[in-house]
Motif scaffolding. Structure first.
Motif, short mmCIF file in Angstrom:
data_model
loop_
_atom_site.label_atom_id
_atom_site.label_comp_id
_atom_site.label_asym_id
_atom_site.label_seq_id
_atom_site.Cartn_x
_atom_site.Cartn_y
_atom_site.Cartn_z
N UNK A 133 74.46 69.66 27.37
CA UNK A 133 75.84 69.57 26.90
C UNK A 133 76.41 68.30 27.12
N UNK A 134 76.75 67.50 25.83
CA UNK A 134 77.37 66.02 25.90
C UNK A 134 78.26 65.62 26.81
N UNK A 135 79.25 66.61 27.13
CA UNK A 135 80.60 66.59 27.68
C UNK A 135 80.35 67.05 29.05
N UNK A 136 78.91 66.96 29.58
CA UNK A 136 78.65 67.34 31.02
C UNK A 136 77.58 66.30 31.55
N UNK A 163 78.46 76.26 23.75
CA UNK A 163 79.58 76.91 24.34
C UNK A 163 80.34 75.85 25.38
N UNK A 164 79.63 75.05 26.11
CA UNK A 164 80.14 74.25 27.10
C UNK A 164 80.78 73.12 26.33
N UNK A 165 80.33 72.71 25.39
CA UNK A 165 80.66 71.59 24.49
C UNK A 165 82.05 71.66 24.10
N UNK A 213 89.25 71.07 28.20
CA UNK A 213 89.01 70.08 29.15
C UNK A 213 90.05 69.98 30.43
N UNK A 214 91.07 70.86 30.16
CA UNK A 214 92.55 71.05 31.02
C UNK A 214 91.86 71.34 32.30
N UNK A 215 91.12 72.56 32.63
CA UNK A 215 90.65 73.03 33.95
C UNK A 215 89.70 72.05 34.63
N UNK A 216 88.81 71.32 33.68
CA UNK A 216 87.95 70.36 34.45
C UNK A 216 88.72 69.41 35.04
N UNK A 217 89.53 68.78 34.53
CA UNK A 217 90.28 67.50 34.81
C UNK A 217 91.21 68.00 35.83
N UNK A 230 83.71 79.30 34.81
CA UNK A 230 84.68 80.54 34.45
C UNK A 230 84.99 80.58 32.89
N UNK A 231 84.92 79.50 32.29
CA UNK A 231 85.34 79.53 30.81
C UNK A 231 84.51 79.93 29.77
#
Length: 270
Positions: free
Chosen positions: A106-109, A167-169, A173-177, A196-197
């Protein structure tokens, strides 16, 4: 909509495609049509009428298949249960491998120097058919259900890892932030902000692949990788089409029950 159109209540014109867009559509779909026409002879579609014509072999096969022989139903049920177990274990191992691969792809992780090689591995696992992998494992470990389990696990892990990473991408972003704002580590961000998401969607993907693997495990039995496929192969070679029909009915019933169970589970999760 312009001010004049709003004032007069006129219906605006629908958006129109440009000449270049129309030309591109004609080129693409025209190319597909030309390819289909060109390949008619290569795929032997000219012999399709033989399937419905006055063919004694087809008539004999159809007549035998309509009279299933359930004299060996206990063997069919036993082998179908083995097939389900092969699919279950193969899917479980695939999920176990796909979770870390999906997060690493996942590019956002994960950073790009991790994403790129992991995606290459995923593409490799997905590109090799499970029948080919099964044949390799049959040679390596011998006949039986283990080659089927390993073949399904490798192929499915590549498929699920891709679905998991997508799915991860697409997460919020709110909960992660929010987790990051507490000073948590990257691992805590994944555990409390990402998992959880995506957990319900991951579970749905895994259940769908289990349904698909139940059918794949049947085919793997044709190469000696365990399950009811071996019984079907032996019955076909012996021209015992009535037993083939009975075994196919058992397979259809089992797959239908698995589908109903997975649908019920998905409804509770999504």
């Amino acid at each position: 909509m312009t001010d004049a159109a709003v004032t007069t209540g006129a219906i605006p014109k629908p958006p129109a495609k440009s000449a270049g867009a129309w030309a591109l559509d004609v080129l693409i779909w025209g190319g597909v049509l030309v390819l289909l026409i060109y390949s008619v002879g290569d795929v032997d579609l000219g012999n399709l009428p033989r399937l419905f014509g006055d063919n004694p072999t087809t008539q004999l096969l159809a007549g035998e298949l309509l009279k299933p022989d359930f004299s060996n139903w206990k063997l069919f049920v036993e082998k179908m249960w083995e097939t389900v177990q092969i699919a279950l274990w193969g899917t479980f191992l695939a999920v176990f491998a796909a979770v870390p691969m999906g997060l690493a792809a996942a590019r956002n992780v994960a950073p790009v120097w991790v994403v790129t090689p992991v995606r290459l591995v995923m593409n490799l696992l997905r590109s090799i058919p499970d029948l080919v992998i099964g044949l390799l494992f049959v040679v390596a470990v011998g006949l039986g259900p283990l080659p089927g389990v390993l073949a399904i696990a490798l192929n499915t892990s590549g498929v699920l890892a891709k679905l998991f990473s997508e799915a991860v991408e697409s997460i919020d972003k709110g909960p992660v932030e929010g987790v990051r704002a507490t000073g948590a580590s990257s691992l805590h961000e994944i555990v409390w902000g990402v998992i959880p998401q995506v957990a319900p969607l991951w579970t749905s993907f895994a259940l769908y692949r289990f349904e698909s693997n139940s059918r794949s495990a049947t085919v793997l039995g044709l190469i000696g990788a365990g399950g009811i496929g071996a019984v079907l192969f032996d019955a076909m070679n012996a021209f015992q089409y009535r037993q083939v029909s009975a075994a196919v009915i058992i397979v259809v019933i089992a797959v239908t029950l698995i589908d109903m169970l997975s649908q019920a589970m998905r409804k509770r999760l999504l």
